[in-house]
Design an enzyme around this catalytic site. Structure first.
Site, short mmCIF file in Angstrom:
data_model
loop_
_atom_site.label_atom_id
_atom_site.label_comp_id
_atom_site.label_asym_id
_atom_site.label_seq_id
_atom_site.Cartn_x
_atom_site.Cartn_y
_atom_site.Cartn_z
N ARG A 70 12.22 -4.79 5.92
CA ARG A 70 13.27 -4.69 4.92
C ARG A 70 14.62 -4.57 5.62
O ARG A 70 14.69 -4.11 6.75
CB ARG A 70 13.04 -3.45 4.05
CG ARG A 70 11.76 -3.48 3.28
CD ARG A 70 11.51 -2.16 2.62
NE ARG A 70 12.54 -1.84 1.66
CZ ARG A 70 12.49 -2.21 0.38
NH1 ARG A 70 11.47 -2.88 -0.07
NH2 ARG A 70 13.45 -1.90 -0.45
N ALA A 127 3.23 1.58 2.87
CA ALA A 127 4.42 0.76 2.71
C ALA A 127 5.43 1.44 1.80
O ALA A 127 6.64 1.38 2.02
CB ALA A 127 4.05 -0.61 2.14
N CYS A 185 0.84 -1.20 0.00
CA CYS A 185 0.00 0.00 0.00
C CYS A 185 0.88 1.26 0.00
O CYS A 185 2.10 1.20 0.09
CB CYS A 185 -0.91 0.00 1.22
SG CYS A 185 -0.02 0.14 2.78
N HIS A 198 5.48 6.18 -2.81
CA HIS A 198 6.78 6.72 -3.19
C HIS A 198 6.63 8.18 -3.63
O HIS A 198 7.42 9.04 -3.22
CB HIS A 198 7.38 5.94 -4.36
CG HIS A 198 7.52 4.47 -4.12
ND1 HIS A 198 7.39 3.53 -5.10
CD2 HIS A 198 7.76 3.78 -2.96
CE1 HIS A 198 7.58 2.33 -4.59
NE2 HIS A 198 7.79 2.45 -3.30
#
Length: 491
Positions: free
Chosen positions: A96, A65, A62, A195
């Site tokens: 991550r 994230a 999403c 992003h």
């Protein structure tokens, strides 16, 4: 050369689509394509960045994230508050691997989880006061942090917390950067919009902080943008950039700091690794500060050499000579790696399904080892990603966008690749099927894979996985003969 003809690949796609109802079949057909290098623009052959079909399994993330997990999370000297219920923050914490230098909890915080832990009353009455209180507590408990980001979870967009006002007030009180990021998970069709939103926050709250301030610059100042330092990748890349004579003044967001982000507009050239996640901020700096940017690919010696020469061409002869010196220095090491592993990997076929830059960037590294990528696709790519991929893939190979679990399994069963590279959600399915698999989101907890140092590890890992004798001894659970069935067969 692909092992499938164009007609066979087309037949395979149609066969897989047959299980869907007509409407779903029509939609999914737009996302599956046969690669054709003569096509200049991918929009003529494949559709991307569209909402996934309800009821059809997708492995996308999403917007939260994309912002928290990718762009902002690795900035190590800032504290990133997951503003909302504890679940999103907890399940995304340390998901991550972003290696960094520092002491966790003292001057680095990338692996720590900070959350406003929303409860029902916060949904009803709002979380502004709670958020302000958390920031004060953070300042008391972790005084060496250099700033805070507020990463909004879904409920914040619904109840309308004024995180910008809270952030501005807190920034004045603690005299540090506080960045609100409206990256609620429901925004957009995938993590891709996260992003973009995170890049906009960098633009609006960080980049102009040092405008007009003196900076001791050199003609060779560059930045590394969009490298998340998975397994130490950015370190492996930075080594030879500096060896060829460049000065890396900023590296983000892997092992990055807020000070480096603020200094980025002072660079002569921005070097962009993950185009998908950071092209927005690179374009902004080109427009506002006149800083050109350049994509590079540091996977495998062939692509590394191409990238080093393209980067060097931007500078004077001393850097061009530096690039050739670096290439010559590492060439014997690369030849030794290829000589060792190519005989064990030559002719092996690979299918990929990953995010970011990897569906196209790692193709050259496999080819350096004599391997062929016969299918690739993006979890959250846009058409400009596929534009870049078409020329990297062979004709008649498979392209798949936001491929479903069913589609990828059927493609793998039919093509029978020697190796599948994808994410953690796919890993155990294919391993139970007895198919060699590498988790390519975090390098299966290995790495680095970037740079000359990384290629040696990449080659070793592929050989270790593909030629492991365990795969021939694996029987998928769904093919195992049950005792009752054995008795019935014996009778």
């Amino acid at each position: 050369m692909s092992t499938l003809t164009r007609e066979e690949t087309e037949s395979l796609i149609q066969e897989v689509l047959e299980v869907y109802p007509e409407k779903a079949k029509k939609d999914r057909a737009k996302h599956l394509a046969i690669n054709d290098q003569s096509v200049e623009q991918s929009k003529k052959c494949i559709t991307s960045n569209r909402k996934s079909l309800p009821g059809v399994m997708t492995i996308r993330g999403c917007a939260y994230a994309g912002s928290r997990g990718v762009v902002w999370g690795p900035v190590k000297d800032m504290i990133h508050i997951s503003h909302g219920p504890v679940g999103c923050g907890q399940y995304s914490r340390a998901g991550r691997r972003n290696y960094y230098v520092g002491t966790t909890g003292v001057n680095t915080f990338a692996e720590m989880n900070f959350t406003s832990d929303f409860q029902e009353k916060d949904i009803v009455f709002g979380g502004d006061k709670k958020l302000a209180k958390i920031m004060n507590e953070i300042e008391s408990l972790f005084p060496l942090h250099k700033g805070i980001t507020v990463q909004s979870e879904c409920p914040i967009g619904l109840i309308g917390d004024d995180i910008e006002a809270v952030s501005k007030k807190a920034a004045k009180e603690i005299n540090k950067v506080v960045v609100p990021v409206r990256c609620e998970g429901f925004r957009g069709v995938s993590q891709s919009l996260g992003h973009h939103i995170a890049n906009d926050a960098v633009r609006d709250w960080v980049l102009s902080n040092r405008d007009g301030q003196h900076f001791e610059s050199t003609p060779y100042d560059v930045t590394i943008i969009g490298d998340y330092n998975i397994g130490g990748d950015a370190w492996a890349s930075r080594i030879f950039l500096e060896e060829m004579g460049l000065r890396v003044i900023a590296q983000w967001s892997g092992d990055g700091t807020i000070a480096e982000m603020e200094n980025t507009p002072k660079a002569k050239l921005n070097l962009l690794h993950c185009y998908r996640s950071m092209n927005y901020i690179s374009r902004h700096m080109e427009e506002k500060y006149g800083i050109p940017w350049m994509e590079y690919n540091f996977f495998g010696p062939t692509k590394i050499e191409e990238s080093l020469r393209r980067i060097a061409a931007f500078f004077d002869d001393s850097i061009k000579e530096g690039a050739e010196r670096v290439i010559a220095k590492y060439k014997p090491m690369m030849e030794a790696v290829i000589a060792k592993y190519k005989p064990r990997l030559q002719g092996k076929r690979v299918m990929l399904y990953i995010g970011g830059l990897r569906p196209r960037h790692v193709i050259g590294a496999y080819e350096d080892l004599g391997m062929e990528v016969v299918g690739t696709g993006y979890e959250f790519g846009h058409n400009d990603d596929y534009d870049r991929t078409i020329q990297e893939m062979g004709n008649a190979t498979l392209l798949y966008d936001d491929v479903t679990g069913f589609e990828l399994e059927e493609f793998v069963k039919r093509i029978k690749p020697d190796l599948v590279g994808s994410g953690i959600k796919e890993k155990y399915i294919y391993q139970k099927m007895g198919i060699p698999f590498r988790q390519m989101h975090s390098w299966d907890y290995s790495g680095p894979y970037h740079g000359f140092d990384g290629f040696a590890i990449f080659a070793r890992d592929m050989d270790m996985t593909l030629n492991n004798p365990c795969w021939g001894k694996q029987t998928p659970p769904w093919k195992a003969v049950k005792p009752a069935e054995e008795a019935k067969a014996a009778a």
